[in-house]
Design a protein around this motif. Structure first.
Motif, PDB file in Angstrom:
ATOM      1  N   ASP A   9      10.571 104.677  -9.612  1.00 54.13           N
ATOM      2  CA  ASP A   9      10.578 105.897  -9.396  1.00 54.13           C
ATOM      3  C   ASP A   9      10.079 107.003 -10.583  1.00 54.13           C
ATOM      4  O   ASP A   9       9.443 107.891 -10.374  1.00 54.13           O
ATOM      5  N   GLY A  10      10.272 106.302 -11.808  1.00 49.86           N
ATOM      6  CA  GLY A  10       9.692 106.781 -12.963  1.00 49.86           C
ATOM      7  C   GLY A  10       8.095 106.855 -12.926  1.00 49.86           C
ATOM      8  O   GLY A  10       7.743 107.579 -13.895  1.00 49.86           O
ATOM      9  N   ARG A  11       7.728 105.912 -12.418  1.00 54.03           N
ATOM     10  CA  ARG A  11       6.313 105.930 -12.465  1.00 54.03           C
ATOM     11  C   ARG A  11       5.387 106.692 -11.519  1.00 54.03           C
ATOM     12  O   ARG A  11       4.237 106.834 -11.429  1.00 54.03           O
ATOM     13  N   ARG A  12       6.440 107.215 -10.638  1.00 52.51           N
ATOM     14  CA  ARG A  12       5.577 108.107  -9.198  1.00 52.51           C
ATOM     15  C   ARG A  12       5.608 109.540 -10.205  1.00 52.51           C
ATOM     16  O   ARG A  12       6.333 109.854 -10.922  1.00 52.51           O
ATOM     17  N   GLY A  13       4.704 110.156  -9.313  1.00 54.29           N
ATOM     18  CA  GLY A  13       4.673 111.780  -9.763  1.00 54.29           C
ATOM     19  C   GLY A  13       5.682 112.395  -9.193  1.00 54.29           C
ATOM     20  O   GLY A  13       6.770 111.834  -8.435  1.00 54.29           O
ATOM     21  N   MET A  14       6.064 113.562  -9.684  1.00 53.70           N
ATOM     22  CA  MET A  14       7.098 114.593  -9.433  1.00 53.70           C
ATOM     23  C   MET A  14       7.160 114.639  -7.907  1.00 53.70           C
ATOM     24  O   MET A  14       8.352 114.765  -7.222  1.00 53.70           O
ATOM     25  N   ALA A  15       6.329 115.088  -7.131  1.00 56.14           N
ATOM     26  CA  ALA A  15       6.179 115.235  -5.908  1.00 56.14           C
ATOM     27  C   ALA A  15       6.607 113.977  -5.134  1.00 56.14           C
ATOM     28  O   ALA A  15       7.494 113.779  -3.929  1.00 56.14           O
ATOM     29  N   ALA A  16       6.076 112.741  -5.516  1.00 55.05           N
ATOM     30  CA  ALA A  16       6.533 111.506  -4.891  1.00 55.05           C
ATOM     31  C   ALA A  16       7.972 111.148  -5.355  1.00 55.05           C
ATOM     32  O   ALA A  16       8.647 110.686  -4.167  1.00 55.05           O
ATOM     33  N   GLN A  17       8.490 111.460  -6.407  1.00 52.64           N
ATOM     34  CA  GLN A  17       9.890 111.265  -6.629  1.00 52.64           C
ATOM     35  C   GLN A  17      10.586 112.269  -5.725  1.00 52.64           C
ATOM     36  O   GLN A  17      11.722 111.648  -5.118  1.00 52.64           O
ATOM     37  N   LYS A  18      10.227 113.437  -5.384  1.00 53.75           N
ATOM     38  CA  LYS A  18      10.858 114.392  -4.753  1.00 53.75           C
ATOM     39  C   LYS A  18      11.060 113.694  -3.272  1.00 53.75           C
ATOM     40  O   LYS A  18      12.289 113.928  -2.570  1.00 53.75           O
ATOM     41  N   ALA A  19       9.828 113.425  -2.728  1.00 45.52           N
ATOM     42  CA  ALA A  19       9.710 113.006  -1.456  1.00 45.52           C
ATOM     43  C   ALA A  19      10.533 111.753  -1.266  1.00 45.52           C
ATOM     44  O   ALA A  19      11.041 111.681  -0.041  1.00 45.52           O
ATOM     45  N   THR A  20      10.749 110.860  -2.268  1.00 47.59           N
ATOM     46  CA  THR A  20      11.603 109.788  -2.130  1.00 47.59           C
ATOM     47  C   THR A  20      13.074 110.052  -1.945  1.00 47.59           C
ATOM     48  O   THR A  20      13.799 109.563  -1.079  1.00 47.59           O
ATOM     49  N   GLU A  21      13.407 110.805  -2.774  1.00 47.95           N
ATOM     50  CA  GLU A  21      14.876 111.556  -2.894  1.00 47.95           C
ATOM     51  C   GLU A  21      15.206 111.918  -1.590  1.00 47.95           C
ATOM     52  O   GLU A  21      16.440 111.846  -1.069  1.00 47.95           O
ATOM     53  N   LEU A  22      14.340 112.816  -0.928  1.00 43.17           N
ATOM     54  CA  LEU A  22      14.658 113.377   0.269  1.00 43.17           C
ATOM     55  C   LEU A  22      14.657 112.476   1.260  1.00 43.17           C
ATOM     56  O   LEU A  22      15.646 112.733   2.164  1.00 43.17           O
ATOM     57  N   ARG A  23      13.760 111.622   1.281  1.00 41.86           N
ATOM     58  CA  ARG A  23      13.962 110.502   2.474  1.00 41.86           C
ATOM     59  C   ARG A  23      15.127 109.675   2.334  1.00 41.86           C
ATOM     60  O   ARG A  23      15.941 109.447   3.172  1.00 41.86           O
ATOM     61  N   ARG A  24      15.451 109.253   0.992  1.00 40.27           N
ATOM     62  CA  ARG A  24      16.691 108.618   0.948  1.00 40.27           C
ATOM     63  C   ARG A  24      18.154 109.599   1.383  1.00 40.27           C
ATOM     64  O   ARG A  24      19.135 108.874   2.065  1.00 40.27           O
ATOM     65  N   LEU A  25      18.059 110.720   0.980  1.00 41.85           N
ATOM     66  CA  LEU A  25      19.105 111.574   1.278  1.00 41.85           C
ATOM     67  C   LEU A  25      19.347 111.843   2.949  1.00 41.85           C
ATOM     68  O   LEU A  25      20.246 111.876   3.503  1.00 41.85           O
ATOM     69  N   ARG A  26      17.973 111.961   3.447  1.00 41.85           N
ATOM     70  CA  ARG A  26      17.882 112.312   5.117  1.00 41.85           C
ATOM     71  C   ARG A  26      18.653 110.806   5.795  1.00 41.85           C
ATOM     72  O   ARG A  26      19.386 110.968   6.550  1.00 41.85           O
ATOM     73  N   ILE A  27      18.190 109.573   5.202  1.00 44.25           N
ATOM     74  CA  ILE A  27      18.588 108.553   5.684  1.00 44.25           C
ATOM     75  C   ILE A  27      20.233 108.432   5.606  1.00 44.25           C
ATOM     76  O   ILE A  27      20.924 107.863   6.461  1.00 44.25           O
ATOM     77  N   GLU A  28      20.625 108.675   4.285  1.00 41.96           N
ATOM     78  CA  GLU A  28      22.176 108.867   4.197  1.00 41.96           C
ATOM     79  C   GLU A  28      22.782 109.712   5.111  1.00 41.96           C
ATOM     80  O   GLU A  28      23.652 109.346   5.517  1.00 41.96           O
TER      81      GLU A  28
END
Length: 108
Positions: A9-28
């Motif tokens: 997560d730290g190696r991704r850009g901000m947009a990719a980090q946000k997309a990953t967090e949104l995907r995790r939240l949606r799945i939850e």
């Protein structure tokens, strides 16, 4: 063998980090909703399994159905909201006046 894990997560850009967090939240949220639907189906099966043994059980079934109705667009009308609130207060008042010992024989 690697001793230290890599923080992807730290190696991704901000947009990719946000997309990953949104995907995790949606799945939850989807998992929580699926679990809720399963518990709701179990509750409805229990409520429908047998006739109410007394007024308290009948009121619980009614409260559940009223709660479902209260979540619909039809219940958004202020008059209906007042009616729902009034009915739930009636349930509380009448059950309290009845007392716990008279539940099984109420209405006979």
């Amino acid at each position: 063998m690697v001793e230290k894990t890599t923080d992807l997560d730290g190696r991704r850009g901000m947009a990719a980090q946000k997309a990953t967090e949104l995907r995790r939240l949606r799945i939850e949220v989807e998992n929580d909703q699926a679990a809720l639907r399963a518990r709701q189906a179990s509750l409805e099966k229990s409520l429908a399994a047998a006739p109410s043994a007394g007024w308290a059980e009948a009121v619980e079934k009614a409260r559940y159905l009223i709660g479902l109705f209260a979540e619909t667009l039809a219940a958004d009308d202020p008059r209906r909201q007042l009616l729902i609130k009034s009915l739930l207060a009636d349930f509380d008042r009448l059950l309290a006046a009845q007392g716990p010992d008279n539940d099984d024989h109420a209405g006979e």
